[in-house]
Scaffold this active site. Structure first.
Site, PDB file in Angstrom:
ATOM      1  N   CYS A 169       0.720  -0.913  -0.025  1.00 13.87           N
ATOM      2  CA  CYS A 169      -0.136  -0.170  -0.239  1.00 13.87           C
ATOM      3  C   CYS A 169       0.859   1.088  -0.016  1.00 13.87           C
ATOM      4  O   CYS A 169       1.885   1.232   0.977  1.00 13.87           O
ATOM      5  CB  CYS A 169      -0.909   0.103   1.203  1.00 13.87           C
ATOM      6  SG  CYS A 169      -1.732   1.675   1.250  1.00 13.87           S
ATOM      7  N   ASP A 397     -10.039  19.273  20.308  1.00 15.91           N
ATOM      8  CA  ASP A 397      -9.885  18.244  19.344  1.00 15.91           C
ATOM      9  C   ASP A 397     -10.793  17.167  19.221  1.00 15.91           C
ATOM     10  O   ASP A 397     -10.348  15.820  19.530  1.00 15.91           O
ATOM     11  CB  ASP A 397      -8.355  17.698  19.488  1.00 15.91           C
ATOM     12  CG  ASP A 397      -7.943  16.938  18.148  1.00 15.91           C
ATOM     13  OD1 ASP A 397      -8.437  17.061  17.221  1.00 15.91           O
ATOM     14  OD2 ASP A 397      -6.884  16.335  18.320  1.00 15.91           O
ATOM     15  N   CYS A 424     -11.396  17.272  12.671  1.00 13.63           N
ATOM     16  CA  CYS A 424     -11.211  16.325  11.691  1.00 13.63           C
ATOM     17  C   CYS A 424     -12.463  16.354  10.785  1.00 13.63           C
ATOM     18  O   CYS A 424     -12.709  15.411   9.890  1.00 13.63           O
ATOM     19  CB  CYS A 424     -10.783  14.986  11.918  1.00 13.63           C
ATOM     20  SG  CYS A 424     -12.036  14.503  13.035  1.00 13.63           S
TER      21      CYS A 424
HETATM   22  N1  SAH Z   1      -5.931  15.283  20.930  1.00 14.87           N
HETATM   23  C1  SAH Z   1      -5.359  14.066  20.687  1.00 14.87           C
HETATM   24  C2  SAH Z   1      -6.779  12.970  20.092  1.00 14.87           C
HETATM   25  C3  SAH Z   1      -7.595  13.553  19.366  1.00 14.87           C
HETATM   26  S1  SAH Z   1      -8.752  12.339  18.769  1.00 14.87           S
HETATM   27  C4  SAH Z   1      -4.481  13.840  19.714  1.00 14.87           C
HETATM   28  O1  SAH Z   1      -4.032  14.792  18.814  1.00 14.87           O
HETATM   29  O2  SAH Z   1      -3.741  12.766  19.661  1.00 14.87           O
HETATM   30  C5  SAH Z   1     -10.089  12.755  19.736  1.00 14.87           C
HETATM   31  C6  SAH Z   1     -10.192  12.102  21.144  1.00 14.87           C
HETATM   32  O3  SAH Z   1     -11.395  12.362  21.746  1.00 14.87           O
HETATM   33  C7  SAH Z   1     -10.091  10.449  21.131  1.00 14.87           C
HETATM   34  O4  SAH Z   1      -8.975  10.137  21.981  1.00 14.87           O
HETATM   35  C8  SAH Z   1     -11.407  10.094  21.678  1.00 14.87           C
HETATM   36  O5  SAH Z   1     -11.312   9.093  22.620  1.00 14.87           O
HETATM   37  C9  SAH Z   1     -11.870  11.353  22.510  1.00 14.87           C
HETATM   38  N2  SAH Z   1     -13.327  11.504  22.937  1.00 14.87           N
HETATM   39  C10 SAH Z   1     -14.366  11.080  22.184  1.00 14.87           C
HETATM   40  N3  SAH Z   1     -15.469  11.537  22.651  1.00 14.87           N
HETATM   41  C11 SAH Z   1     -15.296  12.379  23.882  1.00 14.87           C
HETATM   42  C12 SAH Z   1     -15.933  13.067  24.772  1.00 14.87           C
HETATM   43  N4  SAH Z   1     -17.224  13.167  24.820  1.00 14.87           N
HETATM   44  N5  SAH Z   1     -15.196  13.504  25.956  1.00 14.87           N
HETATM   45  C13 SAH Z   1     -13.646  13.465  26.080  1.00 14.87           C
HETATM   46  N6  SAH Z   1     -13.167  12.773  24.956  1.00 14.87           N
HETATM   47  C14 SAH Z   1     -13.871  12.474  23.960  1.00 14.87           C
END
Ligand code: SAH
Length: 469
Positions: A169, A397, A424
């Protein structure tokens, strides 16, 4: 003019004028809208209608009559069949333009911002420096059986679970091919059965490969329907001998009939249980199941921008909501007074704490829970003396579905000077910004980062500032 009527199997000539969120080209025949996979805006094409509704339908490309200036030959021979990339037939330049436009349109249409404002605070889209390929530090290859009954490794075809045999890939690293070939050869000579999703029989389900780009360390993890497989040591010896950069080989047990890739238990077969990598000057330990950004080169650029937008001087109090394993939190911590991370997955928080300790970072604190519950709970115990209740900066995020309304409401009550939103999904981003900017915030800057080249996904970072400041 009378409405044109179309039916299945009709052949139509159209010009592709736009592209939808999934990367399908869009063209019009009279008032009838057609969605056509594998086309690029600017193409003049002949298509065959596969499905016709009243005002729109889906069609298959049968002939390119005149190609778009943005059309390019896909690099991968499986580009059309595979479900992984949607934009391989578009030049990279056009891809970046498409992604930036998508975000811009969402900010205008769904966010309610004027086009002039959105255009005037835009920073140019940040694409990959060299090639838009080979960027993924993690790949998960399904193992299965072909029509002749031989074991194959590859990728799922779009919308199905048929495996296209492909050990190379182009989004993955070159070394993956050698690893996969060694494993495939081993499966064949040892007569180990690939897993069959329908019957739930067979052992090898997936091969996961991760690489720390900066450390050069590689992890290989076999996802097995069972707790072990025949001659494990032999395979490990062979892999390590051929590829000395492998520092960890694991076995993940997944005995469930499910399309979730990994199970809950992981055992080390050889070497360490995790590999390390660095982002900025922060070191991370990455185990088989931990979340880590898949395009580390672009992620580092994006975090650097998030840090710039946060404009920290060393004293600030910062919340990092949806913090995962604390990547952004630790990036910010060195420049902040105090960082509070919130994340729903307990394992990620325990990784975040370990990562903080390993880097000697003592001004970051982490909480397990939903952002929309943890934040309001803290705020309800409001203590004006505590900077936690009135942070200078909030970074979010969230996953694709965006922030919960309760979370946004609490952010508005906390009134940070700056909000940095990493997203995203630009549709939910625009929806959330509308709420924040109807109240106390204004859009100050935004930039797209191409983290998932050749696919339709796009990452955006946004700066909002409080109107009083
Ligand atoms: N900022 C991190 C991860 C972003 S991904 C980085 O850059 O590595 C989004 C994250 O949000 C994931 O780890 C997911 O588990 C978490 N998440 C999803 N729903 C959530 C919620 N309601 N409250 C807190 N975290 C949450």
């Amino acid at each position: 003019m009378a409405e044109m009527q179309f039916q299945k199997n009709d052949l139509v000539t159209i010009e592709i004028t736009d592209m939808d969120e999934k990367g399908q080209g869009i063209g019009k025949a009279g008032g009838f809208t057609l969605f056509v996979k594998d086309t690029v805006p600017g193409d003049k094409v002949k298509v065959k209608i596969m499905k016709a509704k009243k005002n729109y339908g889906f069609a298959k490309l049968t002939e390119i009559l005149s190609p778009s200036p943005d059309r390019t030959k896909p690099e991968c021979p499986y580009a059309r069949a595979c479900g992984g990339c949607q934009l391989q037939e578009m030049s990279y330049e056009a891809e970046l333009r498409f992604k930036e436009n998508k975000v811009k349109n969402n900010l205008v249409r769904l966010g309610g911002f004027s086009e002039e404002l959105v255009e005037s605070v835009k920073e140019p889209v940040a694409g990959m420096n060299d090639s838009p390929y080979r960027y993924r530090n993690k790949a998960q290859y399904p193992v299965g059986t072909n029509k002749e009954g031989n074991p194959v490794v590859g990728f799922y075809a779009g919308h199905t679970h048929d495996i296209i045999a492909n050990t190379d890939c182009l989004l993955g690293r070159e070394v993956n091919r050698k690893i996969l070939e060694i494993v495939l050869e081993f499966i064949k000579t040892e007569k180990i059965r690939p897993y069959n999703e329908t019957t739930n029989v067979g052992e090898f389900r997936h091969i996961l490969i991760r690489e720390g780009f900066k450390s050069g360390e590689i992890m290989v993890c076999f996802v097995i329907n069972g707790k072990s497989f025949k001659n494990e040591e032999k395979l490990c010896e062979k892999l390590v001998k051929e590829i000395p950069r492998i520092k960890s080989i694991c076995l993940n047990v997944n005995e469930e009939k499910t399309n979730v890739i990994m199970g809950n238990t992981t055992r080390v077969l050889w070497g360490k249980e995790s590999i390390t990598d660095e982002m900025g000057d922060v070191k991370f330990d990455i185990s088989a199941r931990s979340f880590y950004q898949v395009n580390p080169v672009q992620a580092e650029k994006l975090y650097t921008k998030a840090l710039e937008y946060a404009a920290l001087s060393g004293k600030e109090s910062v919340w990092d909501l949806y913090c995962g394993i604390g990547t952004i939190s630790l990036f910010l911590a060195k420049n902040a007074g105090k960082v509070y991370g919130v994340e729903i997955i307990p394992e990620a928080i325990s990784d975040a704490k370990k990562n903080a300790a390993a880097n000697g970072i003592t001004n970051a604190e982490f909480f397990v829970g939903k952002a929309e519950e943890v934040l309001p709970e803290f705020y309800s115990k409001n203590n004006p003396e505590n900077t936690m209740f009135h942070p200078d900066v909030i970074v979010v995020d969230p996953p694709r579905k965006g922030c919960d309304e309760k979370c946004l409401e609490t952010m508005l009550l906390m009134e940070p000077e700056r909000i940095v939103y990493v997203s995203c999904d630009s549709a939910t981003l625009a929806r959330d910004l509308k709420i924040l900017c109807e109240n106390k915030y204004e859009l100050k800057a935004w930039q797209c980062y191409d983290q998932f080249s050749r696919t339709v996904h796009v990452e955006t970072v946004i700066l909002l500032t409080h109107t009083k400041s």
